[in-house]
Write an enzyme that holds these catalytic residues in place. Sequence first.
Site, PDB file in Angstrom:
ATOM      1  N   LYS A  71       0.816  -1.221   0.000  1.00  0.00           N
ATOM      2  CA  LYS A  71       0.000   0.000   0.000  1.00  0.00           C
ATOM      3  C   LYS A  71       0.850   1.271   0.000  1.00  0.00           C
ATOM      4  O   LYS A  71       0.562   2.223  -0.718  1.00  0.00           O
ATOM      5  CB  LYS A  71      -0.941   0.007   1.207  1.00  0.00           C
ATOM      6  CG  LYS A  71      -2.050  -1.019   1.153  1.00  0.00           C
ATOM      7  CD  LYS A  71      -2.958  -0.843   2.365  1.00  0.00           C
ATOM      8  CE  LYS A  71      -4.056  -1.875   2.415  1.00  0.00           C
ATOM      9  NZ  LYS A  71      -4.952  -1.665   3.580  1.00  0.00           N
ATOM     10  N   ASN A  92      -4.825   1.813  -1.747  1.00  0.00           N
ATOM     11  CA  ASN A  92      -5.299   0.429  -1.842  1.00  0.00           C
ATOM     12  C   ASN A  92      -6.134   0.181  -3.093  1.00  0.00           C
ATOM     13  O   ASN A  92      -6.790  -0.842  -3.208  1.00  0.00           O
ATOM     14  CB  ASN A  92      -6.046  -0.017  -0.577  1.00  0.00           C
ATOM     15  CG  ASN A  92      -7.320   0.746  -0.301  1.00  0.00           C
ATOM     16  OD1 ASN A  92      -7.719   1.628  -1.071  1.00  0.00           O
ATOM     17  ND2 ASN A  92      -7.967   0.418   0.807  1.00  0.00           N
ATOM     18  N   GLY A 134      -1.550   5.494  12.262  1.00  0.00           N
ATOM     19  CA  GLY A 134      -0.944   4.633  11.255  1.00  0.00           C
ATOM     20  C   GLY A 134      -1.741   4.690   9.962  1.00  0.00           C
ATOM     21  O   GLY A 134      -2.507   5.629   9.723  1.00  0.00           O
TER      22      GLY A 134
END
Length: 276
Positions: A71, A92, A134
């Site tokens: 990704k 993605n 994240g």
Amino acid sequence: MITGTTRLIAHLGYPTESFKAPMIYNPYFEREGIDAVVVPMGCRSEDYPAFLKLVFRLSNIQGALVTMPHKVTTTGLVDEVLPTAAIAGACNAVRREADGRLTGEMFDGEGFVRGMLRKGRVIAGARALVLGSGGVGSAIAASLAKAGVSALGLYDLNGAAAEALAARLLRHYPALALSLGSNDPAGFDIVVNATPLGMKPGDPLPLDIARLDAATFVGEVVMAEEITPFLAAAGARGCAVQVGKDMLFEQIPAYLEFFGLPSTTAEDLRNVARLG
């Protein structure tokens, strides 16, 4: 049935054994008579930069779903990274434009937002707290900003990660009110756990549950179990909640739209999926 006219959607990642997308998309394509197929393609990290370019040289490719560990790498391989993916720092999904250029997007956060909207929740003007900066947390923060939240709180044990996410958000949403460094949910309309807490038995809760107001909408990204200890605790306080798998199914209609294919609802996809 795969024929010479079938459009391919590559599902790129490594390893492929845990891939669920083919069992969701392909039964839907079959039922609707859509001449397309999702094909898992296991590609190691060292081969991926060259392979991504090659797979999009195929004349019958419709697009690509991208999963771990590719990704982040994908953002540096496509010609255009759309704002949500730029803020998330990861892609993605990739599609080829009419001129051959590759465009990358991120739909994890879109899935979370669509799930909330389908539940009748108001996002525009709301105050949201995202725990975890994240990949998934960044994607959700980006999509909440796109959906019009008025204020966004960011918290991560790694303060530098939250600061970096804040800087990326402000480049695209300079009027967004940001606060960093606190996991106190008081005063927020939306609270999202985008940390790994809840994946393992005995994990602590990501915040002080006593500070959570009953009117707050609480979301989770952990999919280890449908009702995680955090969601159970939030529900006990009277909060409406959203489970991690909702984010997975809700983003698939967005993928279909991105690839220019007929779309449907997350509920329909749940019903048609053959996940075993």
